[in-house]
Design a protein around this motif. Structure first.
Motif, PDB file in Angstrom:
ATOM      1  N   LEU A  39      10.186  -8.384   0.581  1.00 24.33           N
ATOM      2  CA  LEU A  39       9.199  -8.763   1.587  1.00 24.33           C
ATOM      3  C   LEU A  39       7.837  -8.947   0.931  1.00 24.33           C
ATOM      4  O   LEU A  39       7.380  -8.098   0.151  1.00 24.33           O
ATOM      5  CB  LEU A  39       9.124  -7.703   2.684  1.00 24.33           C
ATOM      6  N   TRP A  40       7.194 -10.080   1.245  1.00 25.16           N
ATOM      7  CA  TRP A  40       5.836 -10.383   0.783  1.00 25.16           C
ATOM      8  C   TRP A  40       4.942 -10.434   2.014  1.00 25.16           C
ATOM      9  O   TRP A  40       5.228 -11.157   2.965  1.00 25.16           O
ATOM     10  CB  TRP A  40       5.798 -11.716   0.057  1.00 25.16           C
ATOM     11  N   LEU A  41       3.853  -9.679   1.999  1.00 27.43           N
ATOM     12  CA  LEU A  41       3.026  -9.486   3.190  1.00 27.43           C
ATOM     13  C   LEU A  41       1.580  -9.897   2.918  1.00 27.43           C
ATOM     14  O   LEU A  41       0.952  -9.409   1.973  1.00 27.43           O
ATOM     15  CB  LEU A  41       3.094  -8.011   3.611  1.00 27.43           C
ATOM     16  N   ALA A  42       1.061 -10.797   3.745  1.00 26.72           N
ATOM     17  CA  ALA A  42      -0.338 -11.221   3.631  1.00 26.72           C
ATOM     18  C   ALA A  42      -1.232 -10.173   4.286  1.00 26.72           C
ATOM     19  O   ALA A  42      -1.402 -10.161   5.500  1.00 26.72           O
ATOM     20  CB  ALA A  42      -0.534 -12.581   4.283  1.00 26.72           C
ATOM     21  N   ASP A  43      -1.789  -9.291   3.466  1.00 26.33           N
ATOM     22  CA  ASP A  43      -2.709  -8.244   3.926  1.00 26.33           C
ATOM     23  C   ASP A  43      -4.108  -8.846   3.912  1.00 26.33           C
ATOM     24  O   ASP A  43      -4.910  -8.609   3.015  1.00 26.33           O
ATOM     25  CB  ASP A  43      -2.599  -7.029   2.999  1.00 26.33           C
ATOM     26  N   LEU A  92       0.944  -8.017  -0.525  1.00 30.64           N
ATOM     27  CA  LEU A  92       1.722  -6.839  -0.898  1.00 30.64           C
ATOM     28  C   LEU A  92       3.179  -7.232  -1.101  1.00 30.64           C
ATOM     29  O   LEU A  92       3.743  -7.980  -0.300  1.00 30.64           O
ATOM     30  CB  LEU A  92       1.617  -5.756   0.173  1.00 30.64           C
ATOM     31  N   PHE A  93       3.787  -6.702  -2.160  1.00 30.72           N
ATOM     32  CA  PHE A  93       5.177  -7.015  -2.479  1.00 30.72           C
ATOM     33  C   PHE A  93       6.031  -5.760  -2.380  1.00 30.72           C
ATOM     34  O   PHE A  93       5.752  -4.748  -3.023  1.00 30.72           O
ATOM     35  CB  PHE A  93       5.283  -7.600  -3.886  1.00 30.72           C
ATOM     36  N   PHE A  94       7.065  -5.832  -1.551  1.00 32.94           N
ATOM     37  CA  PHE A  94       8.050  -4.762  -1.430  1.00 32.94           C
ATOM     38  C   PHE A  94       9.354  -5.278  -2.018  1.00 32.94           C
ATOM     39  O   PHE A  94       9.916  -6.257  -1.517  1.00 32.94           O
ATOM     40  CB  PHE A  94       8.251  -4.369   0.035  1.00 32.94           C
ATOM     41  N   ASP A 145       5.322  -1.976  -3.718  1.00 35.03           N
ATOM     42  CA  ASP A 145       5.621  -1.803  -5.137  1.00 35.03           C
ATOM     43  C   ASP A 145       4.584  -2.484  -6.022  1.00 35.03           C
ATOM     44  O   ASP A 145       4.239  -1.974  -7.099  1.00 35.03           O
ATOM     45  CB  ASP A 145       7.009  -2.373  -5.451  1.00 35.03           C
ATOM     46  N   GLU A 146       4.081  -3.623  -5.569  1.00 31.31           N
ATOM     47  CA  GLU A 146       3.085  -4.354  -6.344  1.00 31.31           C
ATOM     48  C   GLU A 146       2.151  -5.080  -5.396  1.00 31.31           C
ATOM     49  O   GLU A 146       2.419  -5.197  -4.199  1.00 31.31           O
ATOM     50  CB  GLU A 146       3.758  -5.368  -7.287  1.00 31.31           C
ATOM     51  N   GLN A 147       1.046  -5.588  -5.936  1.00 33.38           N
ATOM     52  CA  GLN A 147       0.134  -6.402  -5.146  1.00 33.38           C
ATOM     53  C   GLN A 147      -0.266  -7.636  -5.964  1.00 33.38           C
ATOM     54  O   GLN A 147      -0.267  -7.617  -7.184  1.00 33.38           O
ATOM     55  CB  GLN A 147      -1.094  -5.596  -4.708  1.00 33.38           C
ATOM     56  N   VAL A 148      -0.577  -8.701  -5.250  1.00 40.08           N
ATOM     57  CA  VAL A 148      -0.974  -9.955  -5.879  1.00 40.08           C
ATOM     58  C   VAL A 148      -2.324 -10.367  -5.320  1.00 40.08           C
ATOM     59  O   VAL A 148      -2.562 -10.271  -4.116  1.00 40.08           O
ATOM     60  CB  VAL A 148       0.055 -11.064  -5.587  1.00 40.08           C
ATOM     61  N   LEU A 151       5.919 -18.457  -4.814  1.00 35.98           N
ATOM     62  CA  LEU A 151       5.228 -17.864  -3.683  1.00 35.98           C
ATOM     63  C   LEU A 151       4.020 -18.752  -3.397  1.00 35.98           C
ATOM     64  O   LEU A 151       3.255 -19.071  -4.307  1.00 35.98           O
ATOM     65  CB  LEU A 151       4.774 -16.442  -4.016  1.00 35.98           C
ATOM     66  N   ILE A 152       3.849 -19.166  -2.129  1.00 30.97           N
ATOM     67  CA  ILE A 152       2.776 -20.084  -1.765  1.00 30.97           C
ATOM     68  C   ILE A 152       1.887 -19.399  -0.732  1.00 30.97           C
ATOM     69  O   ILE A 152       2.368 -18.927   0.300  1.00 30.97           O
ATOM     70  CB  ILE A 152       3.339 -21.396  -1.209  1.00 30.97           C
ATOM     71  N   VAL A 153       0.581 -19.349  -1.022  1.00 31.85           N
ATOM     72  CA  VAL A 153      -0.358 -18.580  -0.208  1.00 31.85           C
ATOM     73  C   VAL A 153      -1.495 -19.476   0.276  1.00 31.85           C
ATOM     74  O   VAL A 153      -2.104 -20.202  -0.520  1.00 31.85           O
ATOM     75  CB  VAL A 153      -0.951 -17.406  -1.020  1.00 31.85           C
ATOM     76  N   ALA A 154      -1.781 -19.433   1.583  1.00 26.82           N
ATOM     77  CA  ALA A 154      -2.979 -20.071   2.124  1.00 26.82           C
ATOM     78  C   ALA A 154      -4.153 -19.131   1.860  1.00 26.82           C
ATOM     79  O   ALA A 154      -4.354 -18.152   2.576  1.00 26.82           O
ATOM     80  CB  ALA A 154      -2.819 -20.338   3.610  1.00 26.82           C
TER      81      ALA A 154
END
Length: 275
Positions: free
Chosen positions: A197-201, A208-210, A222-225, A260-263
């Motif tokens: 799961l990748w979560l836009a915090d 956030l990456f689970f 587990d990690e953050q981007v 992974l694509i992020v706005a």
């Protein structure tokens, strides 16, 4: 205010939030200004008031109030009807205007608008994993609600909470001065793929990456981007710098097979990450 979009390359579905409707193109548009084929939430393409008749009007199985998120598997349809504090489920993608939803999550019936902390208070995004896990970003309560099986969501509360220790808690970063690996601040979107799961915090300006979709409440990522570390405050001096590797208010997130694509809203750009 188009705030949510889904497509399988053929159909196109857009949450047109401030017109309080969802638009459907049966075939992907091939020209500018091509009109939609179907409208959900309003009786005609010309109507655009909250719940059809305006603020204060009761919710129903047919109307919408600030729908922000849409998701489909190509067969059924889910709408995050944010202003009505609920998620609507359609067993088939509507083919006629003003189609009524078949089921509702977060309310005892379609007309109910009161809310309690055990349900999503401000559902902004809804997604379902390949294994049938349902996740709803509950923005106003700084959390994500997870059901291990989407079919259970119509009759029971969430199995797992990300961002808070229990259903009653709603603190921004759990009322801490700095974010942590297990806290959230205005979360708007998430994506699940291959059991992760990748979560836009958004408010903490990070993803956030689970590695595995959480199975217990308040589980740390587990990690953050997009930021320096888990405790870094979101706003930063690198805003607007094209070479900055840091995110600033990421609102939406999706994935392809290897990206992974992020706005990256605050930086006015789209960021691509190799997985």
């Amino acid at each position: 205010y188009p705030s949510g979009v889904w497509s399988d390359g053929n159909k196109l579905i857009v949450a047109d939030a401030w017109n309080h409707r969802v638009l459907i193109w049966n075939n992907f548009p091939i020209q500018n200004g091509q009109p939609a084929d179907v409208v959900i939430g309003q009786p005609t393409m010309q109507n655009n008031l909250p719940n059809v008749e305006g603020v204060g009007t009761a919710a129903s199985a047919q109307n919408l109030y600030w729908p922000d998120g849409v998701w489909s598997n190509g067969e059924d349809l889910w709408i995050a009807d944010t202003g009505n504090r609920r998620v609507l489920f359609y067993e088939t993608i509507p083919t006629e205007n003003y189609r009524a939803a078949d089921k509702v999550i977060g309310k005892n019936n379609f007309e109910d608008k009161d809310y309690e902390s055990e349900n999503a208070v401000w559902p902004y995004s809804v997604k379902i994993s390949e294994d049938g896990v349902l996740a709803i970003t509950d923005t106003q309560y700084y959390r994500v609600l997870i059901w291990n099986n989407w079919k259970d969501a119509f009759t029971k509360t969430a199995d797992v909470i990300i961002g808070q220790p229990d259903l009653e808690s709603c603190g921004q970063n759990q009322a801490r001065l700095k974010p942590q690996a297990n806290t959230l601040n205005w979360c708007y979107d998430m994506v699940m793929k291959d059991g992760s799961l990748w979560l836009a915090d958004t408010g903490n300006s990070r993803i956030l990456f689970f590695k595995k979709i959480p199975t217990t409440n308040n589980q740390p990522a587990d990690e953050q981007v997009g930021n320096i570390n888990f405790e870094t405050i979101g706003e930063h001096l690198d805003v607007g710098k094209q070479d900055s590797e840091r995110l600033y208010w990421p609102f939406a997130v999706t994935m392809t097979e290897d990206k992974l694509i992020v706005a990256d809203t605050g930086n006015h750009r789209i960021a691509f990450y190799n997985i």
